[in-house]
Design an enzyme around this catalytic site. Structure first.
Site, PDB file in Angstrom:
ATOM      1  N   GLU A  18      70.422   3.952  41.575  1.00  0.00           N
ATOM      2  CA  GLU A  18      71.107   4.070  42.566  1.00  0.00           C
ATOM      3  C   GLU A  18      71.195   2.519  43.725  1.00  0.00           C
ATOM      4  OE1 GLU A  18      74.623   7.166  42.666  1.00  0.00           O
ATOM      5  OE2 GLU A  18      73.738   5.432  41.229  1.00  0.00           O
ATOM      6  N   THR A  50      90.294   2.365  37.673  1.00  0.00           N
ATOM      7  CA  THR A  50      88.920   2.186  37.897  1.00  0.00           C
ATOM      8  C   THR A  50      88.523   2.890  37.587  1.00  0.00           C
ATOM      9  OG1 THR A  50      88.026   2.657  39.890  1.00  0.00           O
ATOM     10  CG2 THR A  50      89.681   3.946  40.006  1.00  0.00           C
TER      11      THR A  50
END
Length: 464
Positions: free
Chosen positions: A238, A362
């Site tokens: 991340e 998206t």
């Protein structure tokens, strides 16, 4: 969340509506300008409209679908939560003929644009009531990402030069202040000083976005940086500390995000570089080896030892697997270059669909841009008939009512336009809409990569 309902629910319904005939479903008369899935999408979108009723036009982050915005709702919303509506809402407006959806999406985009800093950057969170920036970190990752994505995709979908001009100006500012050795860092939006020298896995969409504007060389260099991180861990953490070359504490997880694969698909379509297929193969093998469990594919809790978490994110199936499939399936209809298409009979003639150029929202729901032109003519003809009826019954008519074909040019048309005050008014309105705000090119020099870099309270120098 308003944003989540828009791209997941409204976007998913619109995409399913436009692909329903290709899927073999019997569609009703008037499709794609009508249909049960379109009506469901419109109903869901209308429940989001109260969120846009703010002094600035920027929406609240959450809304109660039954009662509207909670009186105690926080006015602080992330940038992406304001600027990620134009694809779905413009599509909905074009299909239904109701401009309200596109109007609110455009107003939100333009408000963000007007509130960028003097050096051309936007922050991470803003107060939608006062338009004051609350989080002033500028970058391309979490909290901002899909705002930039939708400026480009909205510009392509709508053939809108203003949206593309906005993105290109942002792109120059980002290169000037956030780009270092083909990495993009986080900086202070007003000063341009580095605030976080980290790469976030969500940023891996950026090379794909660069490919859409034709900046292939820069896209490939940045992509290869991200691929290096993937090969180091067998996934993208991340957060990745760029100076240290390692994961950031408490950000070591890999929830099988799609962004790197998404960029690989776009870049492969543009370059046919076999390196991109190698990445796809590596990703498939790694996911099979590390993440596969009895009930699906688990999130990797820590890439350092590949411990798993007891969860599978929805975007793994909706996006990651879809982009992997499309990376390898060169003959998929999504990749159509216009060599074949479907002709749909409409009340006024024929409509061409399925010719390619699909725009992914998206959450990877494909939208057929041709569909936006199928319903426009029908609505315009309805308005023309109404105008003709009003003109016919107007007591102020000074000459005989005549009908002419749209293609025929009357010699006195130019003279009429120049003397009719209402015509002049219309011209001024049209011209004012077509005027674009031109911002001078940024000339700020790029920062050398020798400033102090800080992340999560730790300070690093360029020699670490």
């Amino acid at each position: 969340m308003v944003l989540l309902v828009c791209f997941a629910v409204v976007g998913g319904l619109l995409s399913a509506h436009l692909l329903s005939k290709k899927a073999g479903i019997k569609v009703e008369a008037g499709w794609p300008c009508s249909g049960p899935l379109l009506r469901m999408a419109e109903d869901a979108a209308r429940k989001l409209l109260p969120a846009f009723q703010t002094p600035t036009g920027m929406p609240y982050g959450t809304v109660n679908l039954l009662h509207g915005v909670n009186p105690g709702e926080t006015p602080v919303t992330c940038t992406a939560g304001i600027g990620t509506f134009i694809v779905e809402f413009a599509t909905l407006s074009h299909l239904t003929g109701d401009p309200v959806f596109e109007d609110v999406a455009r107003k939100a985009l333009k408000t963000l644009w007007k509130n960028r800093s003097e050096i051309g950057l936007v922050g991470n969170h803003i107060d939608v009531v006062t338009a004051k920036w609350v989080a002033q970190d500028a970058g391309i990752g979490a909290g901002v990402d899909s705002y930039f994505e939708y400026l480009v995709k909205g510009a392509i979908l709508l053939q809108d030069e203003e949206l593309m001009s906005m993105f290109l100006d942002y792109n120059k500012a980002l290169k000037n202040y956030t780009k270092f050795d083909d990495w993009y860092l986080w900086v202070q939006m007003y000063k341009g000083t580095v605030s976080m020298p980290v790469f976030q896995s969500l940023e891996a969409y950026w090379p794909g976005l660069q490919s859409l504007i034709g900046d292939i060389d820069n896209a490939m260099r940045t992509f290869l940086n991200y691929y290096t991180v993937w090969r180091q861990f067998g996934g993208l953490p991340e957060f990745y500390n760029i100076p240290q070359g390692y994961t950031v504490e408490k950000r070591e997880g890999y929830p099988l995000r799609p962004e790197l694969i998404e960029s690989a698909m776009y870049l492969y379509r543009a370059t046919r570089d076999p390196t991109l297929l190698e990445l796809g193969r590596d990703v498939v093998e790694a996911i099979e080896k590390i993440s596969k469990v009895d009930c699906g594919f688990a999130t990797i809790k820590d890439l350092r030892d590949h411990r798993l978490d007891n969860r599978m994110e929805s975007f793994f199936l909706a996006e990651t697997v879809k982009y992997l499939y499309l990376l390898f399936d060169s003959d998929n209809f999504i990749h159509n270059n216009g060599s074949y298409f479907d002709v749909v009979p409409m009340p006024y003639g024929e409509c061409v669909l399925g010719a390619g150029g699909y725009i992914f929202n998206t959450e990877a729901h494909p939208i057929d841009p041709a569909a936006l032109h199928c319903c426009k003519k029908q609505k315009e003809e309805q308005w023309e008939v109404e105008d003709l009826i009003r003109e016919f019954y107007s007591p102020k008519r000074s000459k005989k009512f005549m009908l002419t074909r749209p293609s025929e040019k009357r010699e006195d048309e130019g003279q009429k336009d120049s003397t009719d005050p209402s015509s002049e008014c219309c011209k001024e309105q049209i011209n004012s809409k077509q005027k674009e705000r031109r911002i001078p090119l940024l000339s700020c020099p790029s920062q050398p990569f020798n400033s102090k870099l800080a992340v999560l309270g730790q300070v690093f120098l360029d020699n670490t």
